[in-house]
Write an enzyme that holds these catalytic residues in place. Sequence first.
Site, PDB file in Angstrom:
ATOM      1  N   ASN A  73       0.678  -1.357  -0.098  1.00 59.46           N
ATOM      2  CA  ASN A  73      -0.175  -0.014  -0.027  1.00 59.46           C
ATOM      3  C   ASN A  73       0.938   1.348   0.031  1.00 59.46           C
ATOM      4  OD1 ASN A  73      -2.018  -1.737   0.118  1.00 59.46           O
ATOM      5  ND2 ASN A  73      -2.518  -1.450   2.249  1.00 59.46           N
TER       6      ASN A  73
ATOM      7  N   ASP B 157      -0.684   4.084   1.023  1.00 59.17           N
ATOM      8  CA  ASP B 157      -1.564   5.212   1.536  1.00 59.17           C
ATOM      9  C   ASP B 157      -0.975   5.708   2.724  1.00 59.17           C
ATOM     10  OD1 ASP B 157      -1.657   3.103   3.356  1.00 59.17           O
ATOM     11  OD2 ASP B 157      -3.796   2.562   2.457  1.00 59.17           O
TER      12      ASP B 157
ATOM     13  N   GLY C  40      -5.091  -9.111   3.243  1.00 62.25           N
ATOM     14  CA  GLY C  40      -5.530  -8.295   2.431  1.00 62.25           C
ATOM     15  C   GLY C  40      -4.869  -8.052   1.077  1.00 62.25           C
ATOM     16  N   THR C  41      -4.265  -9.004   0.611  1.00 57.62           N
ATOM     17  CA  THR C  41      -3.795  -9.055  -0.632  1.00 57.62           C
ATOM     18  C   THR C  41      -4.305 -10.053  -1.605  1.00 57.62           C
ATOM     19  OG1 THR C  41      -1.712  -8.790  -2.059  1.00 57.62           O
ATOM     20  CG2 THR C  41      -1.604  -9.866   0.140  1.00 57.62           C
ATOM     21  N   SER C  42      -4.574  -9.665  -2.780  1.00 61.22           N
ATOM     22  CA  SER C  42      -5.035 -10.812  -3.874  1.00 61.22           C
ATOM     23  C   SER C  42      -3.727 -11.727  -4.368  1.00 61.22           C
ATOM     24  CB  SER C  42      -5.603 -10.122  -5.064  1.00 61.22           C
ATOM     25  OG  SER C  42      -4.633  -9.406  -5.691  1.00 61.22           O
TER      26      SER C  42
ATOM     27  N   ALA D 227      -9.664  -7.766   7.915  1.00 62.64           N
ATOM     28  CA  ALA D 227      -8.427  -7.601   8.649  1.00 62.64           C
ATOM     29  C   ALA D 227      -8.937  -6.794   9.991  1.00 62.64           C
ATOM     30  CB  ALA D 227      -7.629  -6.726   7.906  1.00 62.64           C
TER      31      ALA D 227
ATOM     32  N   CYS E  46      14.041  22.212 -10.607  1.00 63.75           N
ATOM     33  CA  CYS E  46      14.694  22.254 -11.828  1.00 63.75           C
ATOM     34  C   CYS E  46      13.901  22.392 -12.970  1.00 63.75           C
ATOM     35  CB  CYS E  46      15.766  20.861 -11.721  1.00 63.75           C
ATOM     36  SG  CYS E  46      14.641  19.555 -12.314  1.00 63.75           S
TER      37      CYS E  46
ATOM     38  N   CYS F  21       9.355  20.227 -10.634  1.00 62.63           N
ATOM     39  CA  CYS F  21      10.430  20.143  -9.729  1.00 62.63           C
ATOM     40  C   CYS F  21      10.991  21.594  -9.638  1.00 62.63           C
ATOM     41  CB  CYS F  21      11.346  18.991 -10.086  1.00 62.63           C
ATOM     42  SG  CYS F  21      13.034  18.984  -9.171  1.00 62.63           S
TER      43      CYS F  21
ATOM     44  N   HIS G  31       5.952  -0.550  -2.593  1.00 59.53           N
ATOM     45  CA  HIS G  31       5.427  -0.004  -3.856  1.00 59.53           C
ATOM     46  C   HIS G  31       5.373   1.307  -3.772  1.00 59.53           C
ATOM     47  CE1 HIS G  31       3.056  -3.902  -5.338  1.00 59.53           C
ATOM     48  NE2 HIS G  31       4.299  -4.198  -5.494  1.00 59.53           N
TER      49      HIS G  31
HETATM   50  P1  OAD Z   1      -6.079  -6.200  -4.796  1.00 61.89           P
HETATM   51  O1  OAD Z   1      -7.203  -5.074  -4.631  1.00 61.89           O
HETATM   52  O2  OAD Z   1      -5.589  -6.799  -5.678  1.00 61.89           O
HETATM   53  O3  OAD Z   1      -6.680  -7.233  -3.337  1.00 61.89           O
HETATM   54  C1  OAD Z   1      -7.237  -6.972  -2.516  1.00 61.89           C
HETATM   55  C2  OAD Z   1      -7.420  -7.965  -1.493  1.00 61.89           C
HETATM   56  O4  OAD Z   1      -8.018  -7.762  -0.281  1.00 61.89           O
HETATM   57  C3  OAD Z   1      -8.439  -9.198  -2.131  1.00 61.89           C
HETATM   58  O5  OAD Z   1      -7.836 -10.307  -2.136  1.00 61.89           O
HETATM   59  C4  OAD Z   1      -9.754  -9.043  -1.178  1.00 61.89           C
HETATM   60  O6  OAD Z   1     -10.413 -10.279  -1.095  1.00 61.89           O
HETATM   61  C5  OAD Z   1      -9.005  -8.601   0.079  1.00 61.89           C
HETATM   62  N1  OAD Z   1      -9.801  -7.774   0.924  1.00 61.89           N
HETATM   63  C6  OAD Z   1     -10.878  -6.910   0.609  1.00 61.89           C
HETATM   64  N2  OAD Z   1     -11.356  -6.407   1.891  1.00 61.89           N
HETATM   65  C7  OAD Z   1     -10.871  -6.871   2.806  1.00 61.89           C
HETATM   66  C8  OAD Z   1     -10.922  -6.755   4.127  1.00 61.89           C
HETATM   67  N3  OAD Z   1     -11.828  -5.994   4.861  1.00 61.89           N
HETATM   68  N4  OAD Z   1     -10.210  -7.404   5.024  1.00 61.89           N
HETATM   69  C9  OAD Z   1      -9.299  -8.626   4.355  1.00 61.89           C
HETATM   70  N5  OAD Z   1      -9.355  -8.701   3.165  1.00 61.89           N
HETATM   71  C10 OAD Z   1      -9.813  -7.905   2.248  1.00 61.89           C
HETATM   72  O7  OAD Z   1      -5.061  -5.506  -3.770  1.00 61.89           O
HETATM   73  P2  OAD Z   1      -3.303  -5.852  -3.711  1.00 61.89           P
HETATM   74  O8  OAD Z   1      -3.297  -7.349  -3.494  1.00 61.89           O
HETATM   75  O9  OAD Z   1      -2.885  -4.729  -2.680  1.00 61.89           O
HETATM   76  O10 OAD Z   1      -0.042  -2.140  -7.489  1.00 61.89           O
HETATM   77  O11 OAD Z   1      -2.868  -5.244  -4.950  1.00 61.89           O
HETATM   78  C11 OAD Z   1      -1.426  -5.542  -5.385  1.00 61.89           C
HETATM   79  C12 OAD Z   1      -1.225  -4.495  -6.248  1.00 61.89           C
HETATM   80  O12 OAD Z   1      -1.692  -4.265  -7.424  1.00 61.89           O
HETATM   81  C13 OAD Z   1      -1.068  -2.994  -5.607  1.00 61.89           C
HETATM   82  O13 OAD Z   1      -0.132  -2.543  -4.951  1.00 61.89           O
HETATM   83  C14 OAD Z   1      -1.388  -2.189  -6.858  1.00 61.89           C
HETATM   84  C15 OAD Z   1      -2.506  -2.914  -7.602  1.00 61.89           C
HETATM   85  O14 OAD Z   1      -2.334  -2.884  -8.908  1.00 61.89           O
HETATM   86  C16 OAD Z   1       0.061  -0.858  -8.547  1.00 61.89           C
HETATM   87  O15 OAD Z   1      -0.705  -0.087  -8.523  1.00 61.89           O
HETATM   88  C17 OAD Z   1       1.197  -1.070  -9.162  1.00 61.89           C
END
Ligand code: OAD
Length: 247
Positions: free
Chosen positions: A110, A112, A195-197, A239, A158, A156, A127
Amino acid sequence: MERVRSSEAGAAVEVVAGWLSAAKSVAVLTGAGISAESGIPTFRGPGGVWKTYRAEELATPEGFARDPKLVWEWYDWRRSVIAEAQPNAGHRALAALEARAERFTVITQNVDGLHDRARSRNVLQVHGDIWTLRCIVCGRERRDLCPRLEPLPPYCACGGMERPGVVWFGESLPQGIWEQAVKATKAADLFFVIGTSAVVHPAAGLVYMAKSAGARVVEINVDDTPVSSSVDLCWRASAAQALPQLL
Ligand code: OAD
């Protein structure tokens, strides 16, 4: 190794709490899901931003070269959403767990900054950071916390155009930070993936790295992911609901 699949909160809490108290070194990989309950949209899944917006236009160096204003407008919108958001109970629980642990590292995809705002201390933003701007000419970085930048794109001192200090698709992760993430992962005896896909590499690869290095791996996610079948415990929960139960 023992394998537990649990959507039943009581059982998961008991097992994970036991692993936590025995762990000497904990690493946590977080993704957009941990900030979902702070009101920040995820990328994939229901309501995910990649359903409405095109990643190749907005999150690639090629997209930025084609239309920097469009990219900046999108990041400006995201900055304004994030500026309104507060860390949730999940972020705060991780900070509290860190305070009790011998070694604890949060590796986050994240941008954020909510882990920092929740007072986690050892955070690796693999990231990048949405509040950082980087000049594409001289490389100078600066932080600007103003949610609405003026003008867009920003420039910037510059004279070079600035870009968001985040990692886009097709780019390398910041080397030093990535090396620290790998080190923390290999040293962990307990690894959380929250909380990551788990579809974006190399970050998602940390889960397998932790497993091969002998860590117990716990997934906290509302849904199944490609790593679910490789972890020791799948905790099907949000989470913000699951993590405070470990305190
Ligand atoms: P994703 O949006 O791909 O995945 C979010 C995950 O969180 C999913 O598996 C959901 O099931 C899960 N989820 C949703 N709500 C939740 C909750 N309340 N508690 C627990 N899990 C929950 O986000 P990321 O895996 O972070 O990169 O994505 C990876 C990268 O792809 C990001 O950093 C970004 C994105 O495109 C770039 O922009 C380069």
